[in-house]
Design a protein around this motif. Structure first.
Motif, PDB file in Angstrom:
ATOM      1  N   PRO B  43      10.367  38.644  28.545  1.00 35.46           N
ATOM      2  CA  PRO B  43       9.635  37.595  27.909  1.00 35.46           C
ATOM      3  C   PRO B  43      10.525  36.590  27.510  1.00 35.46           C
ATOM      4  CG  PRO B  43       9.104  39.735  26.583  1.00 35.46           C
ATOM      5  CD  PRO B  43      10.014  40.022  28.029  1.00 35.46           C
ATOM      6  N   LEU B  44      11.609  36.971  26.708  1.00 32.47           N
ATOM      7  CA  LEU B  44      12.496  35.688  26.304  1.00 32.47           C
ATOM      8  C   LEU B  44      12.993  34.832  27.417  1.00 32.47           C
ATOM      9  CD1 LEU B  44      15.120  36.892  23.741  1.00 32.47           C
ATOM     10  CD2 LEU B  44      13.335  35.042  23.580  1.00 32.47           C
ATOM     11  N   ALA B  45      13.294  35.476  28.785  1.00 31.27           N
ATOM     12  CA  ALA B  45      13.813  34.695  29.834  1.00 31.27           C
ATOM     13  C   ALA B  45      12.642  33.651  30.295  1.00 31.27           C
ATOM     14  CB  ALA B  45      14.198  35.745  30.889  1.00 31.27           C
ATOM     15  N   SER B  46      11.455  34.308  30.582  1.00 28.91           N
ATOM     16  CA  SER B  46      10.285  33.495  30.880  1.00 28.91           C
ATOM     17  C   SER B  46       9.956  32.308  29.838  1.00 28.91           C
ATOM     18  CB  SER B  46       9.310  34.650  31.178  1.00 28.91           C
ATOM     19  OG  SER B  46       8.396  34.802  29.966  1.00 28.91           O
ATOM     20  N   TYR B  47      10.108  32.733  28.634  1.00 33.88           N
ATOM     21  CA  TYR B  47      10.044  31.490  27.412  1.00 33.88           C
ATOM     22  C   TYR B  47      10.920  30.295  27.754  1.00 33.88           C
ATOM     23  CZ  TYR B  47       8.866  29.513  22.903  1.00 33.88           C
ATOM     24  OH  TYR B  47       8.551  28.454  22.142  1.00 33.88           O
ATOM     25  N   PHE B  48      12.118  30.763  28.125  1.00 34.13           N
ATOM     26  CA  PHE B  48      13.155  29.456  28.273  1.00 34.13           C
ATOM     27  C   PHE B  48      13.161  29.205  29.439  1.00 34.13           C
ATOM     28  CE2 PHE B  48      14.259  31.322  24.262  1.00 34.13           C
ATOM     29  CZ  PHE B  48      14.238  30.104  23.454  1.00 34.13           C
ATOM     30  N   ASN B  49      12.398  29.667  30.626  1.00 36.37           N
ATOM     31  CA  ASN B  49      12.345  29.405  32.064  1.00 36.37           C
ATOM     32  C   ASN B  49      13.860  29.799  32.346  1.00 36.37           C
ATOM     33  OD1 ASN B  49       9.831  27.544  31.593  1.00 36.37           O
ATOM     34  ND2 ASN B  49      10.076  28.479  33.674  1.00 36.37           N
ATOM     35  N   LEU B  50      14.492  30.811  31.961  1.00 40.88           N
ATOM     36  CA  LEU B  50      15.933  31.074  32.411  1.00 40.88           C
ATOM     37  C   LEU B  50      15.658  32.478  33.354  1.00 40.88           C
ATOM     38  CD1 LEU B  50      17.927  30.747  29.180  1.00 40.88           C
ATOM     39  CD2 LEU B  50      17.736  29.397  31.108  1.00 40.88           C
ATOM     40  N   GLY B  51      16.825  32.368  34.079  1.00 43.85           N
ATOM     41  CA  GLY B  51      16.913  33.905  34.838  1.00 43.85           C
ATOM     42  C   GLY B  51      17.198  34.919  33.836  1.00 43.85           C
ATOM     43  N   GLU B  52      16.981  36.076  34.407  1.00 43.36           N
ATOM     44  CA  GLU B  52      16.977  37.526  33.452  1.00 43.36           C
ATOM     45  C   GLU B  52      18.680  37.503  33.178  1.00 43.36           C
ATOM     46  OE1 GLU B  52      15.159  40.707  34.792  1.00 43.36           O
ATOM     47  OE2 GLU B  52      16.441  42.106  33.745  1.00 43.36           O
ATOM     48  N   LYS B  53      19.517  37.444  33.932  1.00 46.60           N
ATOM     49  CA  LYS B  53      20.813  37.698  33.910  1.00 46.60           C
ATOM     50  C   LYS B  53      21.412  36.700  33.081  1.00 46.60           C
ATOM     51  CE  LYS B  53      23.964  40.797  35.172  1.00 46.60           C
ATOM     52  NZ  LYS B  53      24.260  41.070  36.336  1.00 46.60           N
ATOM     53  N   ILE B  54      21.046  35.181  33.249  1.00 40.96           N
ATOM     54  CA  ILE B  54      21.847  34.500  32.316  1.00 40.96           C
ATOM     55  C   ILE B  54      21.467  34.263  31.055  1.00 40.96           C
ATOM     56  CG2 ILE B  54      19.648  32.459  32.495  1.00 40.96           C
ATOM     57  CD1 ILE B  54      22.072  30.608  32.985  1.00 40.96           C
ATOM     58  N   LEU B  55      20.194  34.827  30.642  1.00 37.91           N
ATOM     59  CA  LEU B  55      19.793  35.006  29.130  1.00 37.91           C
ATOM     60  C   LEU B  55      20.539  36.331  28.499  1.00 37.91           C
ATOM     61  CD1 LEU B  55      16.639  34.494  27.369  1.00 37.91           C
ATOM     62  CD2 LEU B  55      17.272  36.950  27.339  1.00 37.91           C
ATOM     63  N   ARG B  56      20.822  37.348  29.561  1.00 41.57           N
ATOM     64  CA  ARG B  56      21.137  38.489  29.046  1.00 41.57           C
ATOM     65  C   ARG B  56      22.743  38.242  28.623  1.00 41.57           C
ATOM     66  NH1 ARG B  56      21.497  44.221  32.401  1.00 41.57           N
ATOM     67  NH2 ARG B  56      19.929  43.190  33.780  1.00 41.57           N
ATOM     68  N   LYS B  57      23.400  37.452  29.347  1.00 39.15           N
ATOM     69  CA  LYS B  57      24.519  36.999  28.923  1.00 39.15           C
ATOM     70  C   LYS B  57      24.636  36.598  27.646  1.00 39.15           C
ATOM     71  CE  LYS B  57      26.670  33.489  30.698  1.00 39.15           C
ATOM     72  NZ  LYS B  57      27.303  32.333  31.620  1.00 39.15           N
ATOM     73  N   GLU B  58      23.686  35.529  27.371  1.00 40.69           N
ATOM     74  CA  GLU B  58      23.602  34.993  25.936  1.00 40.69           C
ATOM     75  C   GLU B  58      23.516  36.069  24.881  1.00 40.69           C
ATOM     76  OE1 GLU B  58      24.210  31.863  25.002  1.00 40.69           O
ATOM     77  OE2 GLU B  58      24.797  31.683  27.344  1.00 40.69           O
ATOM     78  N   VAL B  59      22.499  36.699  25.126  1.00 38.80           N
ATOM     79  CA  VAL B  59      22.178  37.908  24.278  1.00 38.80           C
ATOM     80  C   VAL B  59      23.316  38.684  23.997  1.00 38.80           C
ATOM     81  CG1 VAL B  59      20.838  39.771  23.798  1.00 38.80           C
ATOM     82  CG2 VAL B  59      19.824  37.767  24.753  1.00 38.80           C
ATOM     83  N   ASP B  60      24.089  39.192  24.918  1.00 44.39           N
ATOM     84  CA  ASP B  60      25.036  39.979  24.801  1.00 44.39           C
ATOM     85  C   ASP B  60      26.286  39.375  24.157  1.00 44.39           C
ATOM     86  OD1 ASP B  60      24.041  41.926  26.428  1.00 44.39           O
ATOM     87  OD2 ASP B  60      25.332  41.624  28.298  1.00 44.39           O
ATOM     88  N   LEU B  67      25.086  38.724  15.573  1.00 46.18           N
ATOM     89  CA  LEU B  67      23.827  38.072  14.939  1.00 46.18           C
ATOM     90  C   LEU B  67      22.513  38.578  15.296  1.00 46.18           C
ATOM     91  CD1 LEU B  67      25.355  34.397  16.006  1.00 46.18           C
ATOM     92  CD2 LEU B  67      25.148  35.455  13.872  1.00 46.18           C
ATOM     93  N   LEU B  68      22.714  39.199  16.445  1.00 49.29           N
ATOM     94  CA  LEU B  68      21.230  40.138  16.864  1.00 49.29           C
ATOM     95  C   LEU B  68      21.639  41.434  17.070  1.00 49.29           C
ATOM     96  CD1 LEU B  68      21.510  39.575  20.074  1.00 49.29           C
ATOM     97  CD2 LEU B  68      20.277  37.572  19.649  1.00 49.29           C
ATOM     98  N   ILE B  69      20.603  42.403  16.998  1.00 51.39           N
ATOM     99  CA  ILE B  69      20.658  43.451  17.317  1.00 51.39           C
ATOM    100  C   ILE B  69      19.631  43.849  18.326  1.00 51.39           C
ATOM    101  CG2 ILE B  69      21.715  44.613  15.249  1.00 51.39           C
ATOM    102  CD1 ILE B  69      18.548  45.329  14.548  1.00 51.39           C
ATOM    103  N   VAL B  70      19.938  44.519  19.571  1.00 49.01           N
ATOM    104  CA  VAL B  70      19.006  44.873  20.752  1.00 49.01           C
ATOM    105  C   VAL B  70      18.821  46.557  20.581  1.00 49.01           C
ATOM    106  CG1 VAL B  70      20.932  44.237  21.739  1.00 49.01           C
ATOM    107  CG2 VAL B  70      19.171  45.049  23.084  1.00 49.01           C
ATOM    108  N   ASP B  71      17.732  46.782  20.541  1.00 48.31           N
ATOM    109  CA  ASP B  71      17.198  48.440  20.667  1.00 48.31           C
ATOM    110  C   ASP B  71      16.149  48.645  21.703  1.00 48.31           C
ATOM    111  OD1 ASP B  71      15.356  47.508  19.081  1.00 48.31           O
ATOM    112  OD2 ASP B  71      15.908  48.268  17.405  1.00 48.31           O
ATOM    113  N   GLN B  72      15.405  49.711  21.754  1.00 43.60           N
ATOM    114  CA  GLN B  72      14.688  50.057  22.459  1.00 43.60           C
ATOM    115  C   GLN B  72      13.382  49.191  22.350  1.00 43.60           C
ATOM    116  OE1 GLN B  72      15.824  52.115  24.653  1.00 43.60           O
ATOM    117  NE2 GLN B  72      17.047  53.902  23.917  1.00 43.60           N
ATOM    118  N   ARG B  73      13.102  48.754  21.144  1.00 40.84           N
ATOM    119  CA  ARG B  73      11.784  47.830  20.757  1.00 40.84           C
ATOM    120  C   ARG B  73      12.248  46.456  21.103  1.00 40.84           C
ATOM    121  NH1 ARG B  73      12.517  49.521  15.384  1.00 40.84           N
ATOM    122  NH2 ARG B  73      11.874  47.086  14.986  1.00 40.84           N
TER     123      ARG B  73
END
Lengths: 356, 356
Positions: B43-60, B67-73
């Motif tokens: 949902p985040l990727a589609s919100y910003f019209n970004l590819g899934e991988k490119i967003l994942r890189k930023e999130v990582d 600055l952020l935590i990522v869990d199963q939720r």
DNA sequence: ATAAATGGGTCTAAAAAAGTCCCATCTGGC
DNA sequence: GCCAGATGGGACTTTTTTAGACCCATTTAT
């Protein structure tokens, strides 16, 4: 427009961690060009141990930003590039924690003022020039009429002489070498440096011809000479002292000390050298260049301003020994030495280092 | 640790031009997560019209920065991430020139205080929430006992109601809708917003039931009703006004105005709407919702604080017409509207825009 | 219990980066 | 005024990084 900076340093590093790296890389580049312009792409690349293409990319970017111009003669800074490289320095120092490091060194050492130059002298020789420029600028501000200025030898003081701006100083200033000729390269001898400083200041200077190679007795005779005596007197009544710091074993080996003398120095724990005097970690004098004795021992008592210039991680112990135990007015060092000193003092900030 | 900021903004942009882009991208990301946590990667990727991988890189990257935590939720902000997103805002505004823009708007418009929220409401709906939060915070600070607070309808005021913190306000406060029910979605009706604001403040509220669909005569009758009259009186004696700004033709079309009425409004040059009153570019009232007349004309005279919340480039003209000609106390808008206003006033800063 | 959404992993294609050369040109020393 | 050497720019290839598109085990909310 004023803003609180402190927190942003960390915040910016958190959200844009690549900022520090980019900023440092380009700052180094601009600084090198500043001192070497015009300089070609290939020499620049080899200086930073970078591939030609990777450097070209940076240069292109900075050129598009209007910070440097590149023509057939090589790469040079534009006026705004020159402004930037000085304007950005305080910010860079803050970002890298050097401002905090300076405050830390004030507490660790016995010195009134500290300037930490970004970078490591051992990896980037431009750092030495920056140190010289910073020290030279402050030196000029200190000068008053009829002052005697005593300078030591070494690469650090040579850099100060090189970077000193040309132009008249207050009247009556005399520059003297704090030591006689050493067995070093002529450019780094105190005599030579005194002369260069004097020329830049349009001031008078005296030379002291006391080669280390002289035997003990010969030295005693020469030192009784009237001219020599007068200069020695001038040195001891100098109002401003500018000196570098030597590493004990390097200096002992470089000057023709006898093997047993070296052995004794090591045994006594000598780590640093200033004006031919060797200090141990406690700041006590444990030896001197043969023959000269301790005639400089009371230099500090008469001097009004003592400026120290020294850089490189390997000089950290020597700096601590000397500046940590004897009051100085200004210490100009590089980031490498500064961080090492903080580490030794068990008080390192944990910041990322500027240099690779 | 204080430092002068102004020049660094430009200096940093010069030497690290990619900073602004990186900072904005990650700020947007953190801000969106702040409002939507926990939110999934897709949902985040589609919100910003970004590819899934490119967003994942930023999130990582942001995760590694703590600055952020990522869990199963999904993805959420850590406490330091939450602090950062607010701490960095003033710096971001300065970097993007929004602080200067605010000063410029102060001169262009008749308003005591301006807040420009980074981003464009039309591209990033989180901006609306940010605007609401900012306005809500200031609104709370203004409240005093026994005040009457009048609110208008629209998405902007709804956002204020949503973002208003829950908790008791000074005693005796009453919240009233500045207009009757409009033919809009219920969530955006003034009545509904007044109720929500009152609930958050634990205050009383009144409703005004005046559907636009009522005919002229019916309206006249209803308005003579004692209850209605009392509420109308309250509205006119409100000490605090909170209102959005409508675009004239949109509002006219949305509310069931007759075709000839629309034609007349266009002819009169109506561009903006507030409380059912239509204004031309000169700030003059050129029409109103049928039947209501100008009963709100003297609102400003009694009101002590008037807060305006409006965003989106397309509202620039309307904002100029109204806030440019009638004094307001606070204007909360987005960067899109702010830049457009500056452009129209021929006084744009030439800064790079936050939004894509 | 189940269906939908989550992050993580992996494979592949594409694009960008970087290394390496060559070359026309100009500079600076003589 | 000439020549040796250094200059930046361009082109080509290789390498690395990046980005896209899946699938999957797990978990969560219903």
């Amino acid at each position: 427009m004023l803003m609180i900076m402190g927190f942003e340093k960390d915040s910016l590093n958190l959200i844009v961690p690549e900022l520090a790296e980019l900023l440092v890389k380009r700052y180094q580049l601009l600084r090198k060009i500043y001192y070497s312009a015009p300089i070609g792409r290939r020499p620049l690349a080899s200086y930073f141990n970078l591939g030609e293409k990777i450097l070209r990319k940076e240069v292109d970017l900075l050129r598009e930003q209007g910070l440097l111009i590149v023509d057939q003669r090589g790469i040079s800074l534009t006026p705004s590039g020159e402004n930037l490289v000085t304007d950005i320095t305080p910010y860079l120092k803050s970002l890298l924690g050097l401002t905090l490091l300076e405050e830390r060194l004030l507490r660790i050492l016995k010195v009134k003022r500290v300037l930490v130059i970004p970078g490591n002298l051992e990896n980037d020789e431009v750092v030495l020039l920056e140190m010289g420029r910073a020290a030279a600028k402050i030196l000029r501000e200190l000068l008053e009429p009829d002052m005697i200025l005593a300078v030591s030898g070494g690469t650090s003081c040579a850099a100060v002489a090189d970077m000193l701006s040309e132009g008249p100083a207050p009247h009556g200033i005399e520059v003297v070498p704090a030591r006689g000729g050493l067995g070093e390269v002529v450019d780094y001898q105190a005599n030579n440096i005194a002369a260069r400083v004097a020329r830049k200041l349009r001031a008078r200077y005296r030379l002291l011809h006391l080669p280390d190679s002289l035997g003990e007795e010969a030295l005693q005779i020469v030192m009784k000479d009237e001219k020599v005596q007068r200069i020695l007197g001038m040195i001891n009544s100098a109002k401003v002292l500018l000196h570098g710091i030597g590493i004990a074993d390097e200096m002992a080996r470089c000057r023709n000390a006898t093997p047993e003398e070296i052995k004794r120095l090591v045994h006594e724990g000598a780590v640093g050298e200033v004006f031919g005097l060797f200090y141990n970690a406690g700041g006590e004098i444990v030896g001197s260049i043969p023959g000269l004795g301790l005639y400089l021992d009371n230099l500090n008592k008469h001097a009004r301003h003592v400026i120290v210039v020294a850089g490189g991680r390997k000089k950290a112990e020597a700096i601590i020994a000397i500046v940590g135990n004897h009051p100085r007015d200004l210490l100009v060092l590089d980031e490498g030495a500064a961080r090492k000193i903080a580490e030794i003092a068990g008080d390192n900030g944990g910041d990322k280092a500027f240099d690779e």
